[in-house]
Design an enzyme around this catalytic site. Structure first.
Site, PDB file in Angstrom:
ATOM      1  N   ASP A 117       0.808  -1.235   0.000  1.00  0.00           N
ATOM      2  CA  ASP A 117       0.000   0.000   0.000  1.00  0.00           C
ATOM      3  C   ASP A 117       0.833   1.274   0.000  1.00  0.00           C
ATOM      4  O   ASP A 117       0.418   2.306   0.526  1.00  0.00           O
ATOM      5  CB  ASP A 117      -0.967   0.018   1.208  1.00  0.00           C
ATOM      6  CG  ASP A 117      -1.876  -1.187   1.215  1.00  0.00           C
ATOM      7  OD1 ASP A 117      -2.234  -1.656   0.131  1.00  0.00           O
ATOM      8  OD2 ASP A 117      -2.217  -1.665   2.316  1.00  0.00           O
ATOM      9  N   LYS A 127       1.905   2.057  -5.124  1.00  0.00           N
ATOM     10  CA  LYS A 127       2.418   1.471  -6.372  1.00  0.00           C
ATOM     11  C   LYS A 127       1.485   1.774  -7.540  1.00  0.00           C
ATOM     12  O   LYS A 127       1.930   2.078  -8.641  1.00  0.00           O
ATOM     13  CB  LYS A 127       2.562  -0.059  -6.221  1.00  0.00           C
ATOM     14  CG  LYS A 127       3.546  -0.474  -5.140  1.00  0.00           C
ATOM     15  CD  LYS A 127       3.546  -1.972  -4.923  1.00  0.00           C
ATOM     16  CE  LYS A 127       2.281  -2.516  -4.306  1.00  0.00           C
ATOM     17  NZ  LYS A 127       2.033  -2.073  -2.900  1.00  0.00           N
ATOM     18  N   GLY A 143      -4.635  -4.217  -3.814  1.00  0.00           N
ATOM     19  CA  GLY A 143      -5.601  -3.148  -4.090  1.00  0.00           C
ATOM     20  C   GLY A 143      -4.784  -1.930  -4.467  1.00  0.00           C
ATOM     21  O   GLY A 143      -4.150  -1.336  -3.612  1.00  0.00           O
ATOM     22  N   HIS A 144      -4.741  -1.611  -5.754  1.00  0.00           N
ATOM     23  CA  HIS A 144      -3.909  -0.518  -6.240  1.00  0.00           C
ATOM     24  C   HIS A 144      -4.800   0.633  -6.689  1.00  0.00           C
ATOM     25  O   HIS A 144      -5.599   0.487  -7.609  1.00  0.00           O
ATOM     26  CB  HIS A 144      -3.018  -0.999  -7.398  1.00  0.00           C
ATOM     27  CG  HIS A 144      -2.024  -2.040  -6.974  1.00  0.00           C
ATOM     28  ND1 HIS A 144      -1.124  -2.622  -7.827  1.00  0.00           N
ATOM     29  CD2 HIS A 144      -1.779  -2.594  -5.759  1.00  0.00           C
ATOM     30  CE1 HIS A 144      -0.369  -3.485  -7.156  1.00  0.00           C
ATOM     31  NE2 HIS A 144      -0.755  -3.494  -5.902  1.00  0.00           N
ATOM     32  N   GLN A 159       1.964  -6.033  -3.163  1.00  0.00           N
ATOM     33  CA  GLN A 159       2.426  -6.143  -1.767  1.00  0.00           C
ATOM     34  C   GLN A 159       3.741  -5.381  -1.575  1.00  0.00           C
ATOM     35  O   GLN A 159       3.965  -4.415  -2.287  1.00  0.00           O
ATOM     36  CB  GLN A 159       2.566  -7.626  -1.353  1.00  0.00           C
ATOM     37  CG  GLN A 159       1.237  -8.346  -1.205  1.00  0.00           C
ATOM     38  CD  GLN A 159       0.663  -8.875  -2.503  1.00  0.00           C
ATOM     39  OE1 GLN A 159       1.335  -9.590  -3.217  1.00  0.00           O
ATOM     40  NE2 GLN A 159      -0.577  -8.556  -2.820  1.00  0.00           N
TER      41      GLN A 159
HETATM   42  P1  GDP Z   1      -0.740   0.332  -3.512  1.00  0.00           P
HETATM   43  O1  GDP Z   1      -1.353  -0.935  -3.052  1.00  0.00           O
HETATM   44  O2  GDP Z   1       0.731   0.382  -3.268  1.00  0.00           O
HETATM   45  O3  GDP Z   1      -1.078   0.685  -4.943  1.00  0.00           O
HETATM   46  O4  GDP Z   1      -1.357   1.489  -2.607  1.00  0.00           O
HETATM   47  P2  GDP Z   1      -2.917   1.649  -2.197  1.00  0.00           P
HETATM   48  O5  GDP Z   1      -3.668   2.151  -3.363  1.00  0.00           O
HETATM   49  O6  GDP Z   1      -3.412   0.434  -1.524  1.00  0.00           O
HETATM   50  O7  GDP Z   1      -2.806   2.728  -1.046  1.00  0.00           O
HETATM   51  C1  GDP Z   1      -2.224   3.967  -1.274  1.00  0.00           C
HETATM   52  C2  GDP Z   1      -3.265   5.034  -0.923  1.00  0.00           C
HETATM   53  O8  GDP Z   1      -2.630   6.288  -0.816  1.00  0.00           O
HETATM   54  C3  GDP Z   1      -4.340   5.221  -1.983  1.00  0.00           C
HETATM   55  O9  GDP Z   1      -5.531   5.580  -1.380  1.00  0.00           O
HETATM   56  C4  GDP Z   1      -3.795   6.357  -2.834  1.00  0.00           C
HETATM   57  O10 GDP Z   1      -4.826   7.097  -3.495  1.00  0.00           O
HETATM   58  C5  GDP Z   1      -3.136   7.192  -1.777  1.00  0.00           C
HETATM   59  N1  GDP Z   1      -1.976   7.965  -2.234  1.00  0.00           N
HETATM   60  C6  GDP Z   1      -0.988   7.606  -3.110  1.00  0.00           C
HETATM   61  N2  GDP Z   1      -0.064   8.574  -3.176  1.00  0.00           N
HETATM   62  C7  GDP Z   1      -0.454   9.557  -2.342  1.00  0.00           C
HETATM   63  C8  GDP Z   1       0.116  10.809  -1.950  1.00  0.00           C
HETATM   64  O11 GDP Z   1       1.178  11.218  -2.374  1.00  0.00           O
HETATM   65  N3  GDP Z   1      -0.597  11.541  -1.027  1.00  0.00           N
HETATM   66  C9  GDP Z   1      -1.776  11.121  -0.511  1.00  0.00           C
HETATM   67  N4  GDP Z   1      -2.385  11.899   0.374  1.00  0.00           N
HETATM   68  N5  GDP Z   1      -2.328   9.949  -0.846  1.00  0.00           N
HETATM   69  C10 GDP Z   1      -1.659   9.169  -1.745  1.00  0.00           C
HETATM   70  P1  IMO Z   2      -0.963  -4.191  -2.244  1.00  0.00           P
HETATM   71  O1  IMO Z   2      -0.499  -4.757  -3.563  1.00  0.00           O
HETATM   72  C1  IMO Z   2      -0.974  -4.624   2.098  1.00  0.00           C
HETATM   73  C2  IMO Z   2      -1.082  -8.706   3.664  1.00  0.00           C
HETATM   74  C3  IMO Z   2      -2.315  -9.158   4.402  1.00  0.00           C
HETATM   75  C4  IMO Z   2      -1.688 -10.145   5.367  1.00  0.00           C
HETATM   76  C5  IMO Z   2      -0.602 -10.804   4.546  1.00  0.00           C
HETATM   77  C6  IMO Z   2      -1.005 -12.125   3.916  1.00  0.00           C
HETATM   78  O2  IMO Z   2      -2.237  -3.448  -2.318  1.00  0.00           O
HETATM   79  O3  IMO Z   2       0.140  -3.432  -1.591  1.00  0.00           O
HETATM   80  P2  IMO Z   2      -2.571 -12.777   1.867  1.00  0.00           P
HETATM   81  O4  IMO Z   2      -4.025 -12.509   1.624  1.00  0.00           O
HETATM   82  O5  IMO Z   2      -1.677 -12.202   0.805  1.00  0.00           O
HETATM   83  O6  IMO Z   2      -2.270 -14.212   2.136  1.00  0.00           O
HETATM   84  O7  IMO Z   2      -2.246 -11.993   3.245  1.00  0.00           O
HETATM   85  O8  IMO Z   2      -0.290  -9.874   3.517  1.00  0.00           O
HETATM   86  N1  IMO Z   2      -1.327  -8.179   2.298  1.00  0.00           N
HETATM   87  C7  IMO Z   2      -1.240  -6.886   1.977  1.00  0.00           C
HETATM   88  N2  IMO Z   2      -1.010  -5.797   2.746  1.00  0.00           N
HETATM   89  N3  IMO Z   2      -1.123  -4.489   0.765  1.00  0.00           N
HETATM   90  C8  IMO Z   2      -1.315  -5.573  -0.027  1.00  0.00           C
HETATM   91  O9  IMO Z   2      -1.310  -5.506  -1.378  1.00  0.00           O
HETATM   92  C9  IMO Z   2      -1.436  -6.838   0.587  1.00  0.00           C
HETATM   93  N4  IMO Z   2      -1.649  -8.091   0.121  1.00  0.00           N
HETATM   94  C10 IMO Z   2      -1.577  -8.896   1.181  1.00  0.00           C
HETATM   95  O10 IMO Z   2      -2.938  -8.089   5.059  1.00  0.00           O
HETATM   96  O11 IMO Z   2      -1.059  -9.442   6.414  1.00  0.00           O
HETATM   97 MG    MG Z   3      -2.903  -1.591  -1.823  1.00  0.00          MG
END
Ligand code: GDP
Ligand code: IMO
Ligand code: MG
Length: 427
Positions: free
Chosen positions: A18, A21, A45-46, A226
């Site tokens: 999270d 990416k 979840g991207h 991840q």
């Molecule tokens: P990922 O799994 O690495 O793609 O990241 P996620 O989408 O799960 O979580 C990142 C969260 O931070 C999302 O809600 C993005 O919209 C938000 N985000 C990404 N970059 C920034 C930033 O520079 N500032 C803020 N405030 N939010 C950001």
């Molecule tokens: P993105 O790509 C954050 C965590 C779960 C749990 C562990 C194992 O959005 O960054 P799993 O379901 O993969 O067997 O769970 O990994 N986990 C993540 N945490 N971002 C993710 O993906 C994750 N995918 C799995 O919360 O701790």
């Molecule tokens: Mg994510």
């Protein structure tokens, strides 16, 4: 980071997932011909925020929002086909063209309902805090050499034989785990019969597409899911996911060798979060954790769970630089720190024996006992969300980034100051 000599780039999470990416892949995909997801599955979840609309992509690569980009789901992904088609419908409903732009490796393993049931059943005793998406059981079957792959759908009688074995084994496991639910062979066979005609037309040797594209000088982005500390080898085992989330996984999961890769961008938050169980050495006190969570909207993009929040951990990022071979960093969510008067940064760990830790401890018991050594950097207490170049940032924000770069031992190439595509600084 793309230039004529750097045409194949990997984007990985360098903390616990999270990191942003999805946002970085979307930004870089403007200049990419192909974007490939290479490991994980619907646990990811991207988020990509276009301003007017926002997307949370689970299996579709985050390049899908640039019309000229072809998206590939590589062999290293564990593919949940039902979820994929639901996701395709969702993005299409928001006006995105998908047909002819998304292809799936015929070597990818399939996540089926029984994998999800087994995942949830195992959680009762293991308590990893998984996403419940069937990821672990599907990779277990893969390495156990009894998985079902997309290619198996080409011969449904063969798929049926594999399913018969798998369903029997799943039911035995459920019994052993003391779970009353049972899996139905018939329902799974029907599911595959329904999915095969939808999946097979887009199933192909995606590794070959990547290889040919690189030979033609095209630009390829490999999108990790991840983060490094969730890697099955390098992460905080057993509180990890079941794939190699680090850059090596990009080779095995996309189907090209390491010599084709020209750069690896590690995405890091300007602080740290983690969702699920396991150690988080720089976890903040309740008040600061809640403040970070509120300002950063730190709730899981897949499960909606509150993310645990803490300070930037340079031990983690330095480790991540090594295990991924990072050539650059993208620091995200700098804007979330805009209101803090002072910002702690974890620079090293002291072990339970009072001695400094040389590297990242292998076991979670030891890691759970370390005390981070903090430096307290001055905050800038100004809005950074409109900055588009480093010079637009307050001096204290630049000093904060300089310190992160020095501690991490990798150059910062991007700084993100908001959720939207345009809220990015290229360094
Ligand atoms: P990922 O799994 O690495 O793609 O990241 P996620 O989408 O799960 O979580 C990142 C969260 O931070 C999302 O809600 C993005 O919209 C938000 N985000 C990404 N970059 C920034 C930033 O520079 N500032 C803020 N405030 N939010 C950001
Ligand atoms: P993105 O790509 C954050 C965590 C779960 C749990 C562990 C194992 O959005 O960054 P799993 O379901 O993969 O067997 O769970 O990994 N986990 C993540 N945490 N971002 C993710 O993906 C994750 N995918 C799995 O919360 O701790
Ligand atoms: Mg994510």
């Amino acid at each position: 980071m793309f230039d004529p000599k750097h045409t194949c780039l990997v984007v990985v999470g360098a903390q616990w997932g999270d990191e942003g990416k999805g946002k970085l892949v979307d930004v870089l995909a403007e200049r990419a011909d192909h974007v490939v997801r290479y490991q994980g599955g619907a646990n990811a979840g991207h988020t990509v925020d276009l301003g007017a609309t926002s997307f949370v992509l689970h299996q579709i690569p985050s390049g899908i929002l640039h019309e000229r980009t072809t998206c590939l789901i590589g062999n290293g992904v564990v593919l949940d086909p039902e979820q994929l088609f639901a996701e395709i419908d969702e993005v299409k409903a928001k006006g995105v063209k998908v047909d002819g732009r998304l292809f799936i490796s015929d070597r990818a393993h399939l996540v089926l309902p029984y994998h999800k049931l087994l995942d949830r059943a195992a959680e009762a005793s293991q308590q990893i805090g998984t996403t419940g998406r069937g990821i672990g059981p599907t990779y277990e079957a893969k390495t156990g050499r009894r998985g079902l792959r997309v290619a198996d759908l080409r011969d449904l009688s063969r798929a049926r034989a594999l399913l018969t074995e798998a369903v029997a084994r799943a039911n035995q496991t459920l019994e052993l785990l003391g779970v009353a639910d049972r899996v139905s062979l018939d329902e799974h066979v029907k599911l595959l019969e329904r999915l095969a005609p939808k999946l097979l037309p887009v199933a192909t040797d995606t590794g070959r597409i990547v290889f040919r594209a690189l030979k033609e000088g095209k630009r390829v982005l490999l999108e990790g899911a991840q983060g490094a500390l969730l890697d099955v080898d390098h992460g905080t085992y057993p509180f990890v996911t079941s794939s190699n989330t680090t850059a090596g996984g990009a080779c095995t999961g996309a189907g090209i060798g390491p010599t084709y890769i020209d750069g690896v961008l590690g995405v890091v938050k300007a602080y740290t979060t983690r969702v699920g169980n396991g150690p988080l050495p720089t976890e903040a006190d309740t008040e600061n954790e809640e403040r970070l969570r509120k300002l950063g909207h730190e709730f899981g993009a897949t499960t909606g769970r509150p993310r645990r929040c803490g300070w930037f951990d340079a031990m983690v990022v330095r480790y991540s630089v090594r295990v991924n071979g990072l050539t650059g960093l993208a620091v995200t969510k700098l804007d979330v720190l805009d209101t803090f008067a002072e910002i702690p940064v974890g620079v090293s760990y002291t072990g339970a024996d009072g001695k400094p830790c040389e590297g990242m401890p292998a076991d979670v018991e030891t890691l759970g006992q370390v005390k981070p050594v903090y430096e307290r950097l001055p905050g800038w207490q100004k809005d950074t969300s409109a900055a588009r170049k480093l010079a637009d940032l307050p001096p204290a924000a630049r000093a904060y980034l300089d310190r992160l770069q020095d501690l991490s031992e990798a150059p910062i190439r991007y700084v993100s100051v908001g959720t939207r595509r345009d809220q990015i600084i290229e360094v």
